[in-house]
Design a protein around this motif. Structure first.
Motif, mmCIF file in Angstrom:
data_model
loop_
_atom_site.group_PDB
_atom_site.id
_atom_site.type_symbol
_atom_site.label_atom_id
_atom_site.label_comp_id
_atom_site.label_asym_id
_atom_site.label_seq_id
_atom_site.Cartn_x
_atom_site.Cartn_y
_atom_site.Cartn_z
ATOM 1 N N GLU A 106 0.848 -1.195 0.000
ATOM 2 C CA GLU A 106 0.000 0.000 0.000
ATOM 3 C C GLU A 106 0.885 1.247 0.000
ATOM 4 O O GLU A 106 1.935 1.279 0.657
ATOM 5 N N SER A 107 0.477 2.264 -0.715
ATOM 6 C CA SER A 107 1.318 3.447 -0.941
ATOM 7 C C SER A 107 1.635 4.243 0.329
ATOM 8 O O SER A 107 2.650 4.932 0.383
ATOM 9 N N TYR A 108 0.794 4.167 1.346
ATOM 10 C CA TYR A 108 1.010 4.964 2.557
ATOM 11 C C TYR A 108 1.991 4.312 3.533
ATOM 12 O O TYR A 108 2.321 4.913 4.555
ATOM 13 N N LEU A 109 2.461 3.107 3.233
ATOM 14 C CA LEU A 109 3.456 2.466 4.083
ATOM 15 C C LEU A 109 4.820 3.084 3.832
ATOM 16 O O LEU A 109 5.143 3.496 2.713
ATOM 17 N N ASP A 110 5.613 3.136 4.883
ATOM 18 C CA ASP A 110 6.959 3.689 4.810
ATOM 19 C C ASP A 110 7.913 2.646 4.249
ATOM 20 O O ASP A 110 7.505 1.542 3.893
ATOM 21 N N GLU A 111 9.175 2.970 4.213
ATOM 22 C CA GLU A 111 10.192 2.030 3.752
ATOM 23 C C GLU A 111 10.296 0.863 4.736
ATOM 24 O O GLU A 111 10.100 1.047 5.937
ATOM 25 N N PRO A 112 10.620 -0.341 4.247
ATOM 26 C CA PRO A 112 10.764 -1.501 5.133
ATOM 27 C C PRO A 112 11.820 -1.254 6.209
ATOM 28 O O PRO A 112 12.779 -0.509 6.001
ATOM 29 N N LEU A 113 11.595 -1.895 7.337
ATOM 30 C CA LEU A 113 12.457 -1.709 8.501
ATOM 31 C C LEU A 113 12.664 -3.059 9.169
ATOM 32 O O LEU A 113 11.751 -3.884 9.182
ATOM 33 N N GLY A 114 13.841 -3.276 9.728
ATOM 34 C CA GLY A 114 14.105 -4.486 10.484
ATOM 35 C C GLY A 114 13.619 -4.340 11.916
ATOM 36 O O GLY A 114 13.487 -3.227 12.438
ATOM 37 N N LEU A 115 13.371 -5.467 12.562
ATOM 38 C CA LEU A 115 12.879 -5.458 13.939
ATOM 39 C C LEU A 115 13.874 -4.794 14.890
ATOM 40 O O LEU A 115 13.479 -4.047 15.787
ATOM 41 N N THR A 116 15.162 -5.042 14.708
ATOM 42 C CA THR A 116 16.171 -4.458 15.592
ATOM 43 C C THR A 116 16.087 -2.935 15.572
ATOM 44 O O THR A 116 16.088 -2.291 16.625
ATOM 45 N N LYS A 117 15.979 -2.344 14.395
ATOM 46 C CA LYS A 117 15.883 -0.881 14.261
ATOM 47 C C LYS A 117 14.575 -0.374 14.862
ATOM 48 O O LYS A 117 14.555 0.642 15.564
ATOM 49 N N PHE A 118 13.473 -1.092 14.591
ATOM 50 C CA PHE A 118 12.186 -0.661 15.142
ATOM 51 C C PHE A 118 12.237 -0.652 16.666
ATOM 52 O O PHE A 118 11.817 0.312 17.305
ATOM 53 N N LEU A 119 12.758 -1.706 17.266
ATOM 54 C CA LEU A 119 12.833 -1.784 18.733
ATOM 55 C C LEU A 119 13.771 -0.723 19.298
ATOM 56 O O LEU A 119 13.496 -0.147 20.353
ATOM 57 N N SER A 120 14.855 -0.454 18.615
ATOM 58 C CA SER A 120 15.770 0.603 19.061
ATOM 59 C C SER A 120 15.070 1.959 19.042
ATOM 60 O O SER A 120 15.162 2.729 20.003
ATOM 61 N N ASP A 121 14.355 2.235 17.968
ATOM 62 C CA ASP A 121 13.618 3.503 17.854
ATOM 63 C C ASP A 121 12.472 3.583 18.863
ATOM 64 O O ASP A 121 12.084 4.674 19.281
ATOM 65 N N ALA A 122 11.928 2.436 19.255
ATOM 66 C CA ALA A 122 10.782 2.392 20.162
ATOM 67 C C ALA A 122 11.170 2.595 21.617
ATOM 68 O O ALA A 122 10.279 2.775 22.471
ATOM 69 N N ALA A 123 12.434 2.563 21.937
ATOM 70 C CA ALA A 123 12.885 2.693 23.321
ATOM 71 C C ALA A 123 12.277 3.945 23.967
ATOM 72 O O ALA A 123 12.318 5.034 23.406
ATOM 73 N N GLY A 124 11.659 3.756 25.110
ATOM 74 C CA GLY A 124 11.062 4.862 25.856
ATOM 75 C C GLY A 124 9.639 5.211 25.446
ATOM 76 O O GLY A 124 9.027 6.093 26.049
ATOM 77 N N SER A 125 9.098 4.545 24.451
ATOM 78 C CA SER A 125 7.723 4.840 24.034
ATOM 79 C C SER A 125 6.762 3.838 24.660
ATOM 80 O O SER A 125 7.165 2.802 25.154
ATOM 81 N N GLN A 126 5.464 4.166 24.590
ATOM 82 C CA GLN A 126 4.452 3.183 24.938
ATOM 83 C C GLN A 126 4.488 2.101 23.879
ATOM 84 O O GLN A 126 4.630 2.391 22.693
ATOM 85 N N ALA A 127 4.370 0.838 24.284
ATOM 86 C CA ALA A 127 4.406 -0.251 23.317
ATOM 87 C C ALA A 127 3.102 -1.036 23.377
ATOM 88 O O ALA A 127 2.595 -1.360 24.452
ATOM 89 N N TRP A 128 2.564 -1.347 22.221
ATOM 90 C CA TRP A 128 1.322 -2.109 22.068
ATOM 91 C C TRP A 128 1.580 -3.223 21.065
ATOM 92 O O TRP A 128 2.330 -3.031 20.102
ATOM 93 N N THR A 129 0.965 -4.374 21.279
ATOM 94 C CA THR A 129 1.075 -5.454 20.306
ATOM 95 C C THR A 129 -0.304 -5.992 19.965
ATOM 96 O O THR A 129 -1.194 -6.060 20.824
ATOM 97 N N PHE A 130 -0.484 -6.333 18.709
ATOM 98 C CA PHE A 130 -1.740 -6.893 18.231
ATOM 99 C C PHE A 130 -1.427 -8.055 17.296
ATOM 100 O O PHE A 130 -0.532 -8.023 16.528
#
Length: 130
Positions: A106-130
């Motif tokens: 879908e066109s509104y999705l960003d560039e692909p990202l690896g899990l390691t980078k996503f988790l690093s960027d997520a540090a200190g944020s609220q985390a939700w899983t579905f």
């Protein structure tokens, strides 16, 4: 709602979980929160642009949602990006497993990202899983 950083990991391909993830992302994004969504495993095929299949339901509530005028989860995710501060990342590993290219998403999705980078960027944020 106080603006905050929110990280959402979506791995389920069920309608109910996709819908709830999209509602959380869109409400948070339009309320001023910075939102990052990571789509992987069973969720990612739902975001291939040629995939027109309906996400399977888990139960009666999901079946009922299909009968009423509930905004589709893809539309809610799109609104989160367009109207708020949301970025939606496809999982690079899941793309490899599916044999999918960026152009198939879908066109509104960003560039692909690896899990390691996503988790690093997520540090200190609220985390939700579905």
């Amino acid at each position: 709602m106080n603006p905050t950083r929110m990280s959402i990991i979506v791995v389920s391909g069920s309608l109910e979980r996709l819908q709830m993830a999209a509602m959380v992302a869109s409400v948070a994004a339009v309320s001023g929160s910075e939102v990052a969504v990571f789509l992987s495993m069973n969720a990612l095929p739902c975001f291939l642009s040629e995939n027109r299949a309906q996400a399977p339901t888990e139960g009666a509530f999901g079946e009922s949602m299909q009968q009423v005028n509930v905004p589709p989860f893809k539309e809610l995710f799109r609104q989160a990006v367009e109207l708020g501060d949301a970025r939606i990342y496809p999982c690079s590993m899941a793309m490899d497993v599916l044999g999918a290219s960026r152009e198939q998403l879908e066109s509104y999705l960003d560039e692909p990202l690896g899990l390691t980078k996503f988790l690093s960027d997520a540090a200190g944020s609220q985390a939700w899983t579905f």
